[in-house]
Write an enzyme that holds these catalytic residues in place. Structure first.
Site, PDB file in Angstrom:
ATOM      1  N   ARG A  60       0.834  -1.213   0.000  1.00 13.11           N
ATOM      2  CA  ARG A  60       0.000   0.000   0.000  1.00 13.11           C
ATOM      3  C   ARG A  60       0.869   1.264   0.000  1.00 13.11           C
ATOM      4  O   ARG A  60       0.546   2.263  -0.632  1.00 13.11           O
ATOM      5  CB  ARG A  60      -0.937  -0.009   1.208  1.00 13.11           C
ATOM      6  N   HIS A 109      -6.483   8.546  11.798  1.00 14.45           N
ATOM      7  CA  HIS A 109      -6.122   7.129  11.758  1.00 14.45           C
ATOM      8  C   HIS A 109      -4.619   6.911  11.553  1.00 14.45           C
ATOM      9  O   HIS A 109      -4.201   5.855  11.106  1.00 14.45           O
ATOM     10  CB  HIS A 109      -6.929   6.411  10.654  1.00 14.45           C
ATOM     11  N   CYS A 117       6.234   1.159  17.579  1.00 12.05           N
ATOM     12  CA  CYS A 117       6.606  -0.084  18.251  1.00 12.05           C
ATOM     13  C   CYS A 117       5.338  -0.836  18.664  1.00 12.05           C
ATOM     14  O   CYS A 117       4.378  -0.243  19.158  1.00 12.05           O
ATOM     15  CB  CYS A 117       7.460   0.227  19.474  1.00 12.05           C
ATOM     16  N   CYS A 142      13.321  -0.665  22.177  1.00 15.77           N
ATOM     17  CA  CYS A 142      13.138  -1.839  23.045  1.00 15.77           C
ATOM     18  C   CYS A 142      13.354  -3.175  22.329  1.00 15.77           C
ATOM     19  O   CYS A 142      13.306  -4.224  22.960  1.00 15.77           O
ATOM     20  CB  CYS A 142      11.753  -1.813  23.685  1.00 15.77           C
ATOM     21  N   GLY A 179     -16.112  12.067   0.679  1.00 15.70           N
ATOM     22  CA  GLY A 179     -15.451  10.810   0.346  1.00 15.70           C
ATOM     23  C   GLY A 179     -15.358   9.825   1.487  1.00 15.70           C
ATOM     24  O   GLY A 179     -14.442   9.011   1.524  1.00 15.70           O
ATOM     25  N   PRO A 206     -20.538  10.133  -4.242  1.00 13.59           N
ATOM     26  CA  PRO A 206     -21.420   9.625  -5.310  1.00 13.59           C
ATOM     27  C   PRO A 206     -22.423   8.586  -4.806  1.00 13.59           C
ATOM     28  O   PRO A 206     -23.421   8.325  -5.474  1.00 13.59           O
ATOM     29  CB  PRO A 206     -20.449   8.994  -6.313  1.00 13.59           C
ATOM     30  N   ALA A 223     -15.388  13.768  -5.679  1.00 16.49           N
ATOM     31  CA  ALA A 223     -14.728  14.881  -4.993  1.00 16.49           C
ATOM     32  C   ALA A 223     -13.833  15.672  -5.944  1.00 16.49           C
ATOM     33  O   ALA A 223     -13.714  16.892  -5.831  1.00 16.49           O
ATOM     34  CB  ALA A 223     -13.904  14.332  -3.829  1.00 16.49           C
TER      35      ALA A 223
HETATM   36  P1  OAD Z   1     -14.567   3.790   2.818  1.00 17.56           P
HETATM   37  O1  OAD Z   1     -13.754   2.920   1.926  1.00 17.56           O
HETATM   38  O2  OAD Z   1     -15.408   3.173   3.888  1.00 17.56           O
HETATM   39  O3  OAD Z   1     -15.570   4.680   1.959  1.00 17.56           O
HETATM   40  C1  OAD Z   1     -15.135   5.429   0.872  1.00 17.56           C
HETATM   41  C2  OAD Z   1     -16.288   6.313   0.456  1.00 17.56           C
HETATM   42  O4  OAD Z   1     -15.832   7.128  -0.616  1.00 17.56           O
HETATM   43  C3  OAD Z   1     -17.530   5.562  -0.050  1.00 17.56           C
HETATM   44  O5  OAD Z   1     -18.682   6.075   0.611  1.00 17.56           O
HETATM   45  C4  OAD Z   1     -17.564   5.891  -1.541  1.00 17.56           C
HETATM   46  O6  OAD Z   1     -18.894   6.022  -2.051  1.00 17.56           O
HETATM   47  C5  OAD Z   1     -16.869   7.232  -1.562  1.00 17.56           C
HETATM   48  N1  OAD Z   1     -16.224   7.574  -2.836  1.00 17.56           N
HETATM   49  C6  OAD Z   1     -15.671   6.734  -3.748  1.00 17.56           C
HETATM   50  N2  OAD Z   1     -15.154   7.436  -4.771  1.00 17.56           N
HETATM   51  C7  OAD Z   1     -15.371   8.750  -4.496  1.00 17.56           C
HETATM   52  C8  OAD Z   1     -15.062   9.974  -5.169  1.00 17.56           C
HETATM   53  N3  OAD Z   1     -14.416   9.986  -6.330  1.00 17.56           N
HETATM   54  N4  OAD Z   1     -15.441  11.135  -4.574  1.00 17.56           N
HETATM   55  C9  OAD Z   1     -16.089  11.140  -3.390  1.00 17.56           C
HETATM   56  N5  OAD Z   1     -16.409  10.018  -2.719  1.00 17.56           N
HETATM   57  C10 OAD Z   1     -16.057   8.839  -3.252  1.00 17.56           C
HETATM   58  O7  OAD Z   1     -13.559   4.854   3.390  1.00 17.56           O
HETATM   59  P2  OAD Z   1     -13.641   5.742   4.703  1.00 17.56           P
HETATM   60  O8  OAD Z   1     -15.007   6.263   4.942  1.00 17.56           O
HETATM   61  O9  OAD Z   1     -12.513   6.695   4.642  1.00 17.56           O
HETATM   62  O10 OAD Z   1     -10.140   2.866   9.051  1.00 17.56           O
HETATM   63  O11 OAD Z   1     -13.337   4.643   5.762  1.00 17.56           O
HETATM   64  C11 OAD Z   1     -13.071   5.040   7.029  1.00 17.56           C
HETATM   65  C12 OAD Z   1     -12.149   4.072   7.648  1.00 17.56           C
HETATM   66  O12 OAD Z   1     -12.594   2.730   7.420  1.00 17.56           O
HETATM   67  C13 OAD Z   1     -10.765   4.028   7.070  1.00 17.56           C
HETATM   68  O13 OAD Z   1      -9.976   5.088   7.530  1.00 17.56           O
HETATM   69  C14 OAD Z   1     -10.292   2.717   7.631  1.00 17.56           C
HETATM   70  C15 OAD Z   1     -11.505   1.859   7.372  1.00 17.56           C
HETATM   71  O14 OAD Z   1     -11.757   0.921   8.306  1.00 17.56           O
HETATM   72  C16 OAD Z   1      -9.078   2.376   9.634  1.00 17.56           C
HETATM   73  O15 OAD Z   1      -8.161   1.875   9.020  1.00 17.56           O
HETATM   74  C17 OAD Z   1      -9.107   2.523  11.111  1.00 17.56           C
END
Ligand code: OAD
Length: 244
Positions: A60, A109, A117, A142, A179, A206, A223
């Site tokens: 990643r 996050h 660590c 450590c 997003g 979207p 976005a």
């Molecule tokens: P998600 O992967 O859950 O959601 C991504 C969102 O982006 C979805 O609602 C899509 O519809 C939207 N999306 C996709 N393409 C887009 C675009 N071009 N413009 C705007 N929106 C778009 O991601 P997050 O909500 O960021 O946590 O997820 C939150 C957390 O869930 C992450 O940080 C991660 C995961 O578990 C941890 O790692 C703790």
């Protein structure tokens, strides 16, 4: 938005989707398609198979290094330049907001390019310097294994970042959720906090989310198109042509 003294923006993986970074729920591609993020992004997974978890993060990281901030990231940086009361809180760990020029980004996050660590009584932090290593480095303090400096499922958020985000949510007149699927707590809670204070809630996504029905304004699009349009509408074109 122009009238709000304080604007809080919460961004999620969708903002980086147009940079070619798969959203968290789409992230399992190629070699990794047989895993689920919930099976790799946990302290228990790292304890069980540290190399596998490490190699997933290394993959990643390389993906992010090869990617570029997109017009959505750049528009947020431009908005911050012309709206002095704007604060950007992100759930993203990819650092693309900072590479686009956003300042003082609150990372809820953590960050993909930090290591931490894994020993709970140490938690030494250090930047990740080697993108090719297939095994996690040892903690210089450590000797335990270092792990990626990101928040995993079941873990608490960095306290200082969460406290700042909550304070901003309680005092803002407008929250822009962009997003994010708004299903991961406590980050998703910020929007509900704002809603309870009577401030304006705006969503760019979207797809529909749990926030869509309660948002005051919804822009159901990418976005990378909506944010530059908002920037053009709100902020005069700077002489360096950064809006384009
Ligand atoms: P998600 O992967 O859950 O959601 C991504 C969102 O982006 C979805 O609602 C899509 O519809 C939207 N999306 C996709 N393409 C887009 C675009 N071009 N413009 C705007 N929106 C778009 O991601 P997050 O909500 O960021 O946590 O997820 C939150 C957390 O869930 C992450 O940080 C991660 C995961 O578990 C941890 O790692 C703790």
């Amino acid at each position: 938005m122009a009238a709000a003294r304080q604007v809080l923006v919460i961004s999620g993986a969708g903002v980086s989707a147009e940079s070619g970074i798969p959203t968290f729920r789409d992230a399992m591609q190629g070699l990794w398609s047989r895993y689920k993020p919930e099976d790799l992004a946990t302290p228990a997974a790292f304890a069980r198979q540290p190399e596998v978890v490490w190699q997933w993060y290394q993959w990643r990281r390389r993906l992010v290094v090869d990617a570029q901030p997109n017009p959505g990231h750049r528009a947020l940086a431009g908005l911050q330049d012309c709206l002095p009361g704007m604060l950007l809180v992100t759930q993203n760990v990819d650092g693309l907001h900072q590479r686009a020029g956003s300042k003082d980004v609150i990372e809820l996050h953590g960050n993909l390019f930090e290591n931490q660590c894994s020993a709970s009584d140490c938690r030494h932090m250090a930047p990740n310097t080697d993108l090719e290593a297939t095994t996690p480095p040892l903690c210089p303090s450590c000797g335990a294994l270092m792990r990626p400096g990101v928040v995993w499922f079941g873990e608490g958020l960095p306290e200082a970042a969460l406290a700042r985000a909550r304070q901003a949510a309680s005092g803002c007149q407008l929250l822009l959720s962009v997003g994010t699927s708004a299903v991961v707590y406590p980050a998703a809670d910020l929007a509900w906090m704002v809603k309870r204070t009577g401030a304006v809630l705006v969503e760019i996504n979207p797809e529909t989310t749990p926030l869509t029905a309660v948002a005051d304004f919804v822009f159901p699009g990418p976005a990378g198109e909506i944010l530059p349009a908002i920037l053009r509408a709100l902020c005069p074109e700077p002489s360096d042509g950064a809006h384009t």
